[in-house]
Scaffold this active site. Structure first.
Site, short mmCIF file in Angstrom:
data_model
loop_
_atom_site.label_atom_id
_atom_site.label_comp_id
_atom_site.label_asym_id
_atom_site.label_seq_id
_atom_site.Cartn_x
_atom_site.Cartn_y
_atom_site.Cartn_z
N LYS A 233 0.93 -1.37 -0.03
CA LYS A 233 -0.03 -0.18 -0.02
C LYS A 233 0.75 1.23 -0.09
CE LYS A 233 -4.36 -1.79 1.85
NZ LYS A 233 -5.18 -2.08 2.73
N ARG A 267 -3.12 -10.06 5.75
CA ARG A 267 -3.66 -10.02 4.49
C ARG A 267 -2.29 -9.64 3.65
NH1 ARG A 267 -6.09 -7.16 0.65
NH2 ARG A 267 -7.66 -8.14 -0.68
C1 9MG Z 1 -10.04 -5.92 0.05
N1 9MG Z 1 -8.86 -5.39 1.00
C2 9MG Z 1 -8.04 -4.48 0.61
N2 9MG Z 1 -7.25 -3.89 1.65
C3 9MG Z 1 -7.80 -4.63 2.68
C4 9MG Z 1 -7.54 -4.57 4.09
O1 9MG Z 1 -6.53 -4.11 4.62
N3 9MG Z 1 -8.38 -5.28 5.01
C5 9MG Z 1 -9.24 -5.99 4.67
N4 9MG Z 1 -10.00 -7.05 5.30
N5 9MG Z 1 -9.66 -6.23 3.22
C6 9MG Z 1 -8.92 -5.49 2.13
#
Ligand code: 9MG
Length: 289
Positions: A233, A267
């Site tokens: 990000k 994630r």
């Molecule tokens: C779909 N998505 C993109 N970034 C995310 C994040 O930080 N957390 C979660 N739960 N989904 C995300």
């Protein structure tokens, strides 16, 4: 099911040890793999199920406990998608993973019909960046045997970076999540089905993202497993000056800090290095391997 166990479809994940959720994006404009998963050079984007499956298999081999399949890009400024387009992207991928791989599947969606169809196809977790705020979303999942991740986002992906004014970002994000948890419980959803996520990058400035990371442990007060996503990000690009495809090391550093703040699920696009980071963090914290 309670405590640190999360039921995701027919899998039970022990969250007393942090785990990795691998990202399988079936989106053409995804910042990592939408292009990789596209089949051919046709005008309309069509996900290649074979490529998605190969990515999923690699992530499983690398140690992912879950795979998050999404068809709608939630990057800042992203365009919205029809429910049918979203279904066309995610359902074949979920079906293929379900048929071939022994791994828990999450669907990244806010669209009620996609939630229902994805669960029927084999998803056991709904990862909703809108925390079930779309009309019909709560009703769609309340009665189903599915885990739910409630994430904080201010506004919509198209506009979310236009209003990043908070008096106290940690307190406000925490209050939002607490309210969504209460609403879910009011709709008959058991706490044991819920996860919470502060939503790094979703309507927050770089400083606010780092404050959330620094004070992540405050979210433990919600009494639910914490999911975090910072992979590739802009909060990582902002401090390293690196483009999207060179943010793996920064992502690992951020993951370790999140583990220190109590994250239970990370994630990420980069499963292998984050699995290693979890192992190092566990050894550091005195856990036996
Ligand atoms: C779909 N998505 C993109 N970034 C995310 C994040 O930080 N957390 C979660 N739960 N989904 C995300």
């Amino acid at each position: 099911m309670s405590g640190t166990f999360l039921k995701v479809g027919d899998q039970v994940i022990d969250l007393s040890v942090p785990v990795v959720m691998g990202i399988v994006n079936a989106t053409p404009d995804s910042f990592s793999d939408g292009g990789r998963l596209a089949s051919g050079a046709s005008a309309g984007f069509k996900v290649s199920v074979d490529k998605a499956l190969a990515l999923a298999d690699r992530m499983l081999q690398q140690g992912a406990a879950l795979l998050d399949v999404g068809g709608e890009s939630t990057r800042p400024g992203a365009a919205s998608l029809s429910a049918q387009e979203e279904l066309d992207r995610v359902i074949p991928v979920i079906e293929a993973i379900r048929a071939r791989l022994d791994i828990a599947i999450s669907v990244d969606t806010s669209t009620p019909v996609v939630m229902v169809e994805a669960i029927a196809a084999g998803a056991g977790l709904v990862n909703d960046v809108r925390a079930l705020r779309r009309p019909g979303a709560l009703a769609a999942v309340a009665g189903l045997d599915v885990a739910i991740c409630l994430m904080h986002m201010r506004g919509e992906p198209g506009t979310m970076q236009q209003d990043v004014q908070y008096e106290d970002v940690v307190a406000q994000v925490r209050a939002f999540l607490a309210e969504r948890v209460d609403i879910c419980i009011g709709h008959g959803i058991a706490r044991s089905r819920l996860l919470v996520d502060p939503g790094f990058g979703f309507g927050k400035s770089v400083e606010q993202n780092y404050r959330l990371l620094r004070e992540l442990s405050q979210f433990q007060g919600l009494g639910l497993p914490l999911l975090v996503g910072m992979s590739r990000k802009s909060m990582l690009g902002a401090v390293t000056g690196r483009p999207v495809d060179e943010r793996i090391h920064a992502g690992v550093a951020a993951s370790v800090l999140a583990l220190q703040g109590g994250a239970a699920i990370i994630r990420t696009h980069d499963v292998a290095p984050v699995v290693d980071a979890i192992r190092v963090h566990r050894a550091w914290s005195g856990a036996s391997h």
